[in-house]
Motif scaffolding. Structure first.
Motif, PDB file in Angstrom:
ATOM      1  N   ASP A 162     -62.843   1.564  52.499  1.00  0.00           N
ATOM      2  CA  ASP A 162     -62.197   0.519  51.681  1.00  0.00           C
ATOM      3  C   ASP A 162     -62.890   0.287  50.343  1.00  0.00           C
ATOM      4  O   ASP A 162     -62.244   0.120  49.314  1.00  0.00           O
ATOM      5  N   SER A 219     -64.273   2.214  48.483  1.00  0.00           N
ATOM      6  CA  SER A 219     -64.059   3.297  47.519  1.00  0.00           C
ATOM      7  C   SER A 219     -62.981   2.921  46.505  1.00  0.00           C
ATOM      8  O   SER A 219     -62.943   3.461  45.410  1.00  0.00           O
ATOM      9  N   TYR A 220     -62.102   1.993  46.890  1.00  0.00           N
ATOM     10  CA  TYR A 220     -61.063   1.556  45.951  1.00  0.00           C
ATOM     11  C   TYR A 220     -61.698   0.913  44.730  1.00  0.00           C
ATOM     12  O   TYR A 220     -61.129   0.931  43.647  1.00  0.00           O
ATOM     13  N   HIS A 253     -64.139   4.175  42.899  1.00  0.00           N
ATOM     14  CA  HIS A 253     -63.463   5.198  42.088  1.00  0.00           C
ATOM     15  C   HIS A 253     -62.703   4.617  40.898  1.00  0.00           C
ATOM     16  O   HIS A 253     -62.224   5.376  40.059  1.00  0.00           O
ATOM     17  N   THR A 254     -62.553   3.299  40.853  1.00  0.00           N
ATOM     18  CA  THR A 254     -61.868   2.732  39.693  1.00  0.00           C
ATOM     19  C   THR A 254     -62.857   2.149  38.691  1.00  0.00           C
ATOM     20  O   THR A 254     -62.465   1.575  37.690  1.00  0.00           O
ATOM     21  N   LYS A 286     -67.416  10.819  38.501  1.00  0.00           N
ATOM     22  CA  LYS A 286     -67.690  11.034  39.925  1.00  0.00           C
ATOM     23  C   LYS A 286     -69.108  11.581  40.108  1.00  0.00           C
ATOM     24  O   LYS A 286     -69.796  11.261  41.063  1.00  0.00           O
ATOM     25  N   ASN A 294     -57.015  16.253  55.485  1.00  0.00           N
ATOM     26  CA  ASN A 294     -56.192  15.094  55.832  1.00  0.00           C
ATOM     27  C   ASN A 294     -56.358  14.795  57.313  1.00  0.00           C
ATOM     28  O   ASN A 294     -55.916  15.539  58.152  1.00  0.00           O
ATOM     29  N   LYS A 319     -63.735  17.619  41.951  1.00  0.00           N
ATOM     30  CA  LYS A 319     -62.331  18.045  42.014  1.00  0.00           C
ATOM     31  C   LYS A 319     -61.432  16.909  42.465  1.00  0.00           C
ATOM     32  O   LYS A 319     -60.208  17.032  42.417  1.00  0.00           O
ATOM     33  N   GLY A 320     -62.003  15.837  42.926  1.00  0.00           N
ATOM     34  CA  GLY A 320     -61.187  14.680  43.301  1.00  0.00           C
ATOM     35  C   GLY A 320     -61.297  14.362  44.775  1.00  0.00           C
ATOM     36  O   GLY A 320     -61.762  15.166  45.571  1.00  0.00           O
ATOM     37  N   VAL A 321     -60.871  13.140  45.113  1.00  0.00           N
ATOM     38  CA  VAL A 321     -60.962  12.682  46.494  1.00  0.00           C
ATOM     39  C   VAL A 321     -59.563  12.396  47.035  1.00  0.00           C
ATOM     40  O   VAL A 321     -58.598  12.340  46.281  1.00  0.00           O
ATOM     41  N   ASN A 322     -59.467  12.263  48.331  1.00  0.00           N
ATOM     42  CA  ASN A 322     -58.244  11.783  48.966  1.00  0.00           C
ATOM     43  C   ASN A 322     -58.630  10.651  49.900  1.00  0.00           C
ATOM     44  O   ASN A 322     -58.956  10.855  51.055  1.00  0.00           O
ATOM     45  N   VAL A 323     -58.590   9.448  49.344  1.00  0.00           N
ATOM     46  CA  VAL A 323     -59.018   8.287  50.103  1.00  0.00           C
ATOM     47  C   VAL A 323     -57.863   7.798  50.962  1.00  0.00           C
ATOM     48  O   VAL A 323     -56.727   7.782  50.517  1.00  0.00           O
ATOM     49  N   GLU A 324     -58.174   7.422  52.204  1.00  0.00           N
ATOM     50  CA  GLU A 324     -57.090   6.963  53.095  1.00  0.00           C
ATOM     51  C   GLU A 324     -56.603   5.587  52.719  1.00  0.00           C
ATOM     52  O   GLU A 324     -57.368   4.753  52.297  1.00  0.00           O
ATOM     53  N   LYS A 348     -52.076   5.226  43.865  1.00  0.00           N
ATOM     54  CA  LYS A 348     -53.402   5.793  44.138  1.00  0.00           C
ATOM     55  C   LYS A 348     -53.663   7.039  43.290  1.00  0.00           C
ATOM     56  O   LYS A 348     -54.793   7.286  42.879  1.00  0.00           O
ATOM     57  N   ASN A 399     -54.796   5.963  39.984  1.00  0.00           N
ATOM     58  CA  ASN A 399     -56.129   5.374  40.000  1.00  0.00           C
ATOM     59  C   ASN A 399     -57.215   6.323  40.516  1.00  0.00           C
ATOM     60  O   ASN A 399     -58.299   5.873  40.895  1.00  0.00           O
ATOM     61  N   LEU A 458     -57.628   7.893  43.203  1.00  0.00           N
ATOM     62  CA  LEU A 458     -58.034   7.797  44.607  1.00  0.00           C
ATOM     63  C   LEU A 458     -57.453   8.947  45.412  1.00  0.00           C
ATOM     64  O   LEU A 458     -57.848   9.184  46.549  1.00  0.00           O
ATOM     65  N   LEU A 459     -56.496   9.640  44.822  1.00  0.00           N
ATOM     66  CA  LEU A 459     -55.918  10.825  45.441  1.00  0.00           C
ATOM     67  C   LEU A 459     -55.907  11.939  44.400  1.00  0.00           C
ATOM     68  O   LEU A 459     -55.842  11.669  43.201  1.00  0.00           O
ATOM     69  N   THR A 460     -55.960  13.164  44.868  1.00  0.00           N
ATOM     70  CA  THR A 460     -55.891  14.320  43.971  1.00  0.00           C
ATOM     71  C   THR A 460     -54.462  14.865  44.022  1.00  0.00           C
ATOM     72  O   THR A 460     -53.953  15.127  45.102  1.00  0.00           O
ATOM     73  N   LYS A 516     -59.878   4.474  33.244  1.00  0.00           N
ATOM     74  CA  LYS A 516     -60.384   3.430  34.136  1.00  0.00           C
ATOM     75  C   LYS A 516     -60.837   2.193  33.360  1.00  0.00           C
ATOM     76  O   LYS A 516     -60.840   1.090  33.888  1.00  0.00           O
ATOM     77  N   ARG A 518     -55.424  -3.763  49.833  1.00  0.00           N
ATOM     78  CA  ARG A 518     -56.366  -4.013  50.922  1.00  0.00           C
ATOM     79  C   ARG A 518     -57.610  -4.728  50.389  1.00  0.00           C
ATOM     80  O   ARG A 518     -57.819  -4.794  49.183  1.00  0.00           O
ATOM     81  N   ALA A 519     -58.406  -5.247  51.330  1.00  0.00           N
ATOM     82  CA  ALA A 519     -59.662  -5.884  50.931  1.00  0.00           C
ATOM     83  C   ALA A 519     -60.663  -4.783  50.623  1.00  0.00           C
ATOM     84  O   ALA A 519     -60.904  -3.923  51.453  1.00  0.00           O
ATOM     85  N   TYR A 520     -61.216  -4.788  49.418  1.00  0.00           N
ATOM     86  CA  TYR A 520     -62.081  -3.669  49.036  1.00  0.00           C
ATOM     87  C   TYR A 520     -63.445  -4.119  48.552  1.00  0.00           C
ATOM     88  O   TYR A 520     -64.197  -3.320  48.004  1.00  0.00           O
ATOM     89  N   TYR A 529     -67.330  -3.649  33.904  1.00  0.00           N
ATOM     90  CA  TYR A 529     -66.144  -3.657  33.053  1.00  0.00           C
ATOM     91  C   TYR A 529     -66.420  -4.440  31.772  1.00  0.00           C
ATOM     92  O   TYR A 529     -66.668  -5.642  31.812  1.00  0.00           O
TER      93      TYR A 529
END
Lengths: 123, 261, 231
Positions: free
Chosen positions: B80, B82-83, B86-87, B92, B177, B256-261, C47, C50, C52-54, C72, C81-83, C101
């Motif tokens: 969680d 990571s949200y 990564h922002t 990275k 995944n 190369k990037g992540v794939n966060v759930e 995502k 942002n 969070l996904l490639t 960013k 979600r709670a982060y 920031y």
């Protein structure tokens, strides 16, 4: 001031035209007096819980119609010229009546009957 | 930005570890004190137990050096939190470097605490003499403190190597995944076994180049001092090689990037 | 130049297609509704923007640049979600945002927290779930960003909270910036939207000016949405 701006919007119609119509009504019925200050775009948007750009657009249209004007630094105000407002009210009335009469004609109600009905006389 | 990230990483890892550090030192001091104060059986037993507790805490320190570093990585880069991670307006690779530097600092701290505890518990002129004697008997009269330092550096590099390998395994495992955690563990063991095999191969190559080392592999006798040095430097180089390899493997994969759930 | 643009953006998980060929453009000074049912791909799209996904294919551009430090810096993102680290106190997280920031307005955040009578010394883990969500919203809206991306800010909250959230968004976003709000509760927010994007099964179905759509379909956005998806 805020209690004047209570609009029940109908989501089926463009919000901006509803706001224009509502503001016109406020002005021609003197609920907003000549020279009275109008809240800022942001304040109005917040008050009405609608989009600031919509408010901007609506106020722009009202300004074009000459019902409100912008003082360079102080914001927007209701038109000072009462005769202009009166004239606008007349136009508004005619417009509404014409619409109403047209509808009645479509229902094949004659002018005489309309007058009778409006006056509340029995047939 | 690296400094700021590092500060938060260290804070998180040390939050638990510092308790272990403090307890280990306190128990070491307590044990030594009891042994010094009185020579009665009761105090010997109590002192021994307290020193044992200190040793237990030190083991806790070592385990947590690994676990806290890895857990921090998983939580901060893939769960969680990571949200937020990564922002943040950082690269990275900066996130990755901060985690690695934090692990290095924590490993050093753990090492210092271990040495400190040993020192507190056992330092006396008599014991130091015994240590020196033991070294001379087993490795010859030229043996010195240098050998201990070299061994220490080797141990330090081994820990860093395992932590970096862990990071790389986590990063690769979390690319897939689903079943990301399980896959990380499997990758970790796989990579570890593979590098162990590699180091054995390297050792044989070294043995082929230097027959003294080959003897070391086949005989149970205590080796010559120069061979010991040779092996220590050799393993130092191997650890460095592995650390660099896994560092770049992890870094490139993360970039190369992540794939966060 | 567009504030945000996606070009043929796609995301696959093994063989499952989560997002397919998404091309959208977001201009400055717009409030955009990203509307879709649960599991339609809203969060996947957000995502991807942002980092969070490639992406499996295509690309995301922010002010013409690929996502990275610069994007960013100007995007303020509220996840669904709670982060936040639950062991932190409110003041810790304020400090964290302030440190990372450049556009974080701490005074504004303090004022908004004060309006909620939220104590700075309270630990995040000890706050109610609703309060944690409000704290996150305050943090995100206290940035002077160019683009706010809010993922389901109204999901599962009572009407009073809904009003609070909408008010906080409308009164705090930086003038001239854009806001993307994803939601499946369209009736609650449709009046604040300039533009709507309908998304379904990972594909963009429709992109339109909100008032124009109302006029064209003679119905509310909510109604148009229901007709399209028959739910």
């Amino acid at each position: 001031m805020s209690e004047k701006y209570k609009i029940e919007f109908n989501n089926d119609l463009p919000i901006y035209s509803q706001l224009v119509a509502y503001m016109e009504k406020l002005i021609v019925t003197n609920k907003l007096l000549p020279k009275e200050k109008i809240p800022s775009v942001r304040e109005l948007a917040l008050l009405l819980k609608i989009n600031p750009n919509t408010v901007q657009k609506a106020l722009g249209e009202l300004e074009q119609k000459g019902l409100i004007f912008t003082k360079r630094t102080n914001g927007k105000f209701v038109c000072e010229d009462e005769s202009k407002i009166k004239k606008f009210k007349q136009e508004l009335i005619y417009e509404k009546i014409k619409k109403f009469v047209d509808e009645m004609h479509k229902l094949q109600v004659s002018d005489e009957e309309i007058i009778k009905l409006v006056k509340g006389e029995e047939n | 930005m690296l400094k700021k990230l590092l500060k938060y990483d260290l804070k998180w890892v040390l939050k638990v570890l510092s308790i272990f550090y403090a307890l280990a030192i306190i128990f070491a001091m307590g044990g030594r004190l009891m042994l010094e104060v009185d020579n009665s059986l009761l105090f010997k037993v109590l002192g021994g137990i307290t020193l044992g507790l200190s040793a237990g805490m030190l083991i806790g320190c070592i385990i947590n050096t690994f676990l806290r570093s890895w857990t921090r990585f998983v939580k901060n880069v893939y769960k969680d939190e990571s949200y937020l991670t990564h922002t943040l307006p950082v690269l990275k690779k900066t996130i990755y470097n901060a985690k690695l530097i934090s692990a290095i600092i924590v490993t050093l701290l753990t090492g210092i605490v271990i040495i400190l505890c040993l020192f507190i518990a056992y330092y006396s002129e008599n014991n130091m003499m015994q240590l020196k004697n033991w070294l001379e008997i087993s490795l010859g009269s030229a043996a010195s403190i240098k050998i201990i330092i070299l061994t220490g550096i080797n141990l330090f590099l081994e820990v860093i190597y395992i932590i970096v390998l862990g990071y790389a395994a986590i990063i690769i495992g979390h690319k897939s995944n689903g079943r990301k955690f399980l896959k990380s563990v499997v990758y970790g063991f796989g990579m570890y076994s593979l590098t162990q095999v590699c180091s054995l191969i390297f050792l044989f190559i070294a043995g082929w180049l230097n027959s003294d080392i080959m003897k070391l592999i086949y005989s149970a006798n205590m080796p010559q001092l120069n061979v010991v040095y040779y092996v220590l430097y050799f393993s130092l180089a191997i650890y460095l090689l592995f650390i660099i390899f896994y560092y770049f493997l992890g870094k490139k994969t993360l970039e190369k990037g992540v794939n966060v759930e | 130049m567009e504030l945000l643009e996606t070009r043929n953006l796609g995301k696959m998980y093994d063989k499952f297609v989560a997002l397919k060929d998404v091309n959208i453009k977001i201009q400055p000074n717009k409030i955009v509704g990203l509307l879709g049912k649960n599991g339609s791909g809203k969060t996947t799209l957000i995502k991807l923007v942002n980092d969070l996904l490639t992406p499996s294919s295509g690309e995301v551009l922010v002010k013409g640049e690929k996502i990275g430090i610069n994007s960013k810096k100007i995007i303020s993102y509220l996840p669904e979600r709670a982060y936040l680290d639950k062991s932190w106190k409110v003041k810790d997280v304020l400090k964290f945002f302030w440190e990372f920031y450049e556009d974080f307005d701490q005074d504004k955040a303090l004022k908004l927290l004060n309006d909620l009578q939220l104590d700075e010394d309270i630990q995040i883990g000890k706050m109610s779930k609703g309060m944690q969500e409000k704290l996150q919203l305050i943090l995100v809206m206290s940035r002077r960003a160019d683009l706010y991306i809010l993922d389901e800010p109204l999901g599962g909250v009572d009407p009073a909270t809904r009003d609070y959230i909408l008010d906080t968004i409308l009164s705090n976003f930086k003038e001239g910036s854009s806001v993307i709000i994803s939601t499946h509760l369209i009736a609650d927010i449709e009046r604040v939207l300039d533009e709507v994007i309908f998304i379904d099964k990972g594909e963009i179905i429709l992109c339109e000016d909100a008032d124009k759509l109302r006029k064209k379909e003679n119905a509310s956005i909510d109604e148009v949405f229901r007709r399209k998806f028959k739910c």
